[in-house]
Scaffold this motif. Structure first.
Motif, PDB file in Angstrom:
ATOM      1  N   HIS A 110       4.209   4.584  34.786  1.00 24.99           N
ATOM      2  CA  HIS A 110       5.284   3.789  34.216  1.00 24.99           C
ATOM      3  C   HIS A 110       6.611   4.453  34.579  1.00 24.99           C
ATOM      4  O   HIS A 110       6.689   5.675  34.605  1.00 24.99           O
ATOM      5  CB  HIS A 110       5.118   3.719  32.685  1.00 24.99           C
ATOM      6  N   PRO A 111       7.660   3.684  34.863  1.00 30.54           N
ATOM      7  CA  PRO A 111       8.922   4.298  35.274  1.00 30.54           C
ATOM      8  C   PRO A 111       9.654   5.055  34.170  1.00 30.54           C
ATOM      9  O   PRO A 111      10.510   5.880  34.448  1.00 30.54           O
ATOM     10  CB  PRO A 111       9.762   3.114  35.755  1.00 30.54           C
ATOM     11  N   LEU A 112       9.315   4.791  32.929  1.00 30.04           N
ATOM     12  CA  LEU A 112       9.951   5.476  31.811  1.00 30.04           C
ATOM     13  C   LEU A 112       8.914   6.290  31.056  1.00 30.04           C
ATOM     14  O   LEU A 112       7.766   5.868  30.937  1.00 30.04           O
ATOM     15  CB  LEU A 112      10.596   4.458  30.849  1.00 30.04           C
ATOM     16  N   PRO A 113       9.302   7.448  30.533  1.00 32.10           N
ATOM     17  CA  PRO A 113       8.326   8.211  29.757  1.00 32.10           C
ATOM     18  C   PRO A 113       7.977   7.467  28.468  1.00 32.10           C
ATOM     19  O   PRO A 113       8.854   6.986  27.764  1.00 32.10           O
ATOM     20  CB  PRO A 113       9.052   9.521  29.459  1.00 32.10           C
ATOM     21  N   LEU A 114       6.693   7.354  28.208  1.00 28.49           N
ATOM     22  CA  LEU A 114       6.241   6.635  27.020  1.00 28.49           C
ATOM     23  C   LEU A 114       5.650   7.618  26.018  1.00 28.49           C
ATOM     24  O   LEU A 114       4.973   8.565  26.388  1.00 28.49           O
ATOM     25  CB  LEU A 114       5.170   5.607  27.380  1.00 28.49           C
ATOM     26  N   THR A 115       5.914   7.354  24.785  1.00 30.72           N
ATOM     27  CA  THR A 115       5.273   8.104  23.715  1.00 30.72           C
ATOM     28  C   THR A 115       4.583   7.086  22.821  1.00 30.72           C
ATOM     29  O   THR A 115       4.753   5.876  22.988  1.00 30.72           O
ATOM     30  CB  THR A 115       6.304   8.906  22.890  1.00 30.72           C
ATOM     31  N   ASN A 116       3.837   7.570  21.860  1.00 27.19           N
ATOM     32  CA  ASN A 116       3.153   6.666  20.951  1.00 27.19           C
ATOM     33  C   ASN A 116       4.201   5.800  20.254  1.00 27.19           C
ATOM     34  O   ASN A 116       5.094   6.308  19.583  1.00 27.19           O
ATOM     35  CB  ASN A 116       2.346   7.468  19.930  1.00 27.19           C
ATOM     36  N   VAL A 117       4.098   4.497  20.435  1.00 24.68           N
ATOM     37  CA  VAL A 117       5.113   3.589  19.907  1.00 24.68           C
ATOM     38  C   VAL A 117       4.714   2.961  18.571  1.00 24.68           C
ATOM     39  O   VAL A 117       5.386   2.058  18.091  1.00 24.68           O
ATOM     40  CB  VAL A 117       5.436   2.465  20.918  1.00 24.68           C
ATOM     41  N   THR A 118       3.641   3.451  17.967  1.00 21.62           N
ATOM     42  CA  THR A 118       3.252   2.915  16.674  1.00 21.62           C
ATOM     43  C   THR A 118       4.014   3.629  15.563  1.00 21.62           C
ATOM     44  O   THR A 118       4.466   4.755  15.716  1.00 21.62           O
ATOM     45  CB  THR A 118       1.743   3.085  16.434  1.00 21.62           C
ATOM     46  N   ARG A 119       4.144   2.956  14.461  1.00 23.87           N
ATOM     47  CA  ARG A 119       4.853   3.553  13.326  1.00 23.87           C
ATOM     48  C   ARG A 119       3.908   4.480  12.578  1.00 23.87           C
ATOM     49  O   ARG A 119       2.692   4.347  12.672  1.00 23.87           O
ATOM     50  CB  ARG A 119       5.390   2.470  12.397  1.00 23.87           C
ATOM     51  N   PRO A 120       4.450   5.408  11.829  1.00 21.55           N
ATOM     52  CA  PRO A 120       3.582   6.293  11.043  1.00 21.55           C
ATOM     53  C   PRO A 120       2.798   5.500  10.000  1.00 21.55           C
ATOM     54  O   PRO A 120       3.278   4.497   9.473  1.00 21.55           O
ATOM     55  CB  PRO A 120       4.552   7.248  10.353  1.00 21.55           C
ATOM     56  N   ASP A 121       1.601   5.945   9.716  1.00 24.54           N
ATOM     57  CA  ASP A 121       0.757   5.296   8.717  1.00 24.54           C
ATOM     58  C   ASP A 121       1.155   5.837   7.343  1.00 24.54           C
ATOM     59  O   ASP A 121       0.803   6.950   6.970  1.00 24.54           O
ATOM     60  CB  ASP A 121      -0.706   5.585   9.011  1.00 24.54           C
ATOM     61  N   VAL A 122       1.919   5.030   6.621  1.00 22.65           N
ATOM     62  CA  VAL A 122       2.439   5.437   5.317  1.00 22.65           C
ATOM     63  C   VAL A 122       1.902   4.481   4.255  1.00 22.65           C
ATOM     64  O   VAL A 122       1.937   3.262   4.436  1.00 22.65           O
ATOM     65  CB  VAL A 122       3.987   5.404   5.314  1.00 22.65           C
ATOM     66  N   VAL A 123       1.413   5.034   3.169  1.00 26.28           N
ATOM     67  CA  VAL A 123       0.922   4.208   2.065  1.00 26.28           C
ATOM     68  C   VAL A 123       2.122   3.554   1.392  1.00 26.28           C
ATOM     69  O   VAL A 123       3.103   4.223   1.041  1.00 26.28           O
ATOM     70  CB  VAL A 123       0.132   5.060   1.050  1.00 26.28           C
ATOM     71  N   ARG A 124       2.050   2.235   1.255  1.00 23.71           N
ATOM     72  CA  ARG A 124       3.128   1.478   0.607  1.00 23.71           C
ATOM     73  C   ARG A 124       2.518   0.542  -0.419  1.00 23.71           C
ATOM     74  O   ARG A 124       1.334   0.208  -0.326  1.00 23.71           O
ATOM     75  CB  ARG A 124       3.899   0.653   1.643  1.00 23.71           C
ATOM     76  N   PRO A 125       3.314   0.082  -1.352  1.00 19.26           N
ATOM     77  CA  PRO A 125       2.781  -0.894  -2.319  1.00 19.26           C
ATOM     78  C   PRO A 125       2.331  -2.162  -1.597  1.00 19.26           C
ATOM     79  O   PRO A 125       2.952  -2.594  -0.626  1.00 19.26           O
ATOM     80  CB  PRO A 125       3.973  -1.196  -3.235  1.00 19.26           C
ATOM     81  N   SER A 126       1.227  -2.711  -2.051  1.00 22.67           N
ATOM     82  CA  SER A 126       0.725  -3.942  -1.445  1.00 22.67           C
ATOM     83  C   SER A 126       0.091  -4.804  -2.529  1.00 22.67           C
ATOM     84  O   SER A 126       0.149  -4.476  -3.712  1.00 22.67           O
ATOM     85  CB  SER A 126      -0.303  -3.614  -0.358  1.00 22.67           C
ATOM     86  N   LEU A 127      -0.522  -5.889  -2.118  1.00 20.13           N
ATOM     87  CA  LEU A 127      -1.144  -6.803  -3.068  1.00 20.13           C
ATOM     88  C   LEU A 127      -2.400  -6.181  -3.676  1.00 20.13           C
ATOM     89  O   LEU A 127      -3.138  -5.459  -3.006  1.00 20.13           O
ATOM     90  CB  LEU A 127      -1.540  -8.104  -2.368  1.00 20.13           C
ATOM     91  N   THR A 128      -2.640  -6.504  -4.915  1.00 14.84           N
ATOM     92  CA  THR A 128      -3.907  -6.117  -5.528  1.00 14.84           C
ATOM     93  C   THR A 128      -4.970  -7.090  -5.021  1.00 14.84           C
ATOM     94  O   THR A 128      -4.639  -8.186  -4.522  1.00 14.84           O
ATOM     95  CB  THR A 128      -3.827  -6.213  -7.059  1.00 14.84           C
ATOM     96  N   PRO A 129      -6.247  -6.746  -5.137  1.00 16.88           N
ATOM     97  CA  PRO A 129      -7.279  -7.698  -4.704  1.00 16.88           C
ATOM     98  C   PRO A 129      -7.155  -9.055  -5.393  1.00 16.88           C
ATOM     99  O   PRO A 129      -7.326 -10.097  -4.756  1.00 16.88           O
ATOM    100  CB  PRO A 129      -8.587  -6.992  -5.069  1.00 16.88           C
ATOM    101  N   ASP A 130      -6.845  -9.064  -6.690  1.00 19.11           N
ATOM    102  CA  ASP A 130      -6.700 -10.343  -7.398  1.00 19.11           C
ATOM    103  C   ASP A 130      -5.537 -11.155  -6.848  1.00 19.11           C
ATOM    104  O   ASP A 130      -5.631 -12.374  -6.715  1.00 19.11           O
ATOM    105  CB  ASP A 130      -6.521 -10.103  -8.898  1.00 19.11           C
ATOM    106  N   GLU A 131      -4.419 -10.495  -6.542  1.00 20.59           N
ATOM    107  CA  GLU A 131      -3.262 -11.208  -5.976  1.00 20.59           C
ATOM    108  C   GLU A 131      -3.593 -11.760  -4.589  1.00 20.59           C
ATOM    109  O   GLU A 131      -3.226 -12.883  -4.249  1.00 20.59           O
ATOM    110  CB  GLU A 131      -2.056 -10.274  -5.887  1.00 20.59           C
ATOM    111  N   ALA A 132      -4.278 -10.961  -3.770  1.00 22.52           N
ATOM    112  CA  ALA A 132      -4.620 -11.391  -2.423  1.00 22.52           C
ATOM    113  C   ALA A 132      -5.570 -12.584  -2.438  1.00 22.52           C
ATOM    114  O   ALA A 132      -5.478 -13.477  -1.601  1.00 22.52           O
ATOM    115  CB  ALA A 132      -5.238 -10.233  -1.639  1.00 22.52           C
TER     116      ALA A 132
END
Length: 98
Positions: free
Chosen positions: A55-77
């Motif tokens: 690739h013509p440009l240096p590439l690094t891992n482009v994914t975001r860090p895996d951070v625990v965030r608030p999400s839906l509860t099973p009942d809400e989902a």
């Protein structure tokens, strides 16, 4: 002028299994000559000391860090699901056991 001939283009067309008309063969001689000229120009580039790369440009891992965030509860989902079974979406079976 290129050493590419109409017979060369016809041979390439046979190898690629492309059926070209007489007019297309004549036109392709000029078009392929332009392409081969561009490749020859690129081949003249000074590449001593240049490491091969994918690739013509240096590439690094482009994914975001895996951070625990608030999400839906099973009942809400599952609140809008037509059918629920054991805290999972229940869908009709489409495959048999065979």
């Amino acid at each position: 002028m290129s050493s590419l001939t109409r017979d060369d283009v016809a041979h390439l067309a046979v190898l690629a299994r492309i059926d070209l008309s007489e007019a297309e063969l004549d036109r392709m001689v000029g078009e392929l000559d332009v392409i081969l000229g561009a490749v020859a120009k690129v081949q003249q580039a000074p590449i001593d000391g240049v490491a091969p790369m994918s690739h013509p440009l240096p590439l690094t891992n482009v994914t975001r860090p895996d951070v625990v965030r608030p999400s839906l509860t099973p009942d809400e989902a599952l609140s809008g699901a037509p059918e629920v079974e054991e805290q999972r979406f229940s869908v009709p079976r489409i495959l048999t056991e065979d």
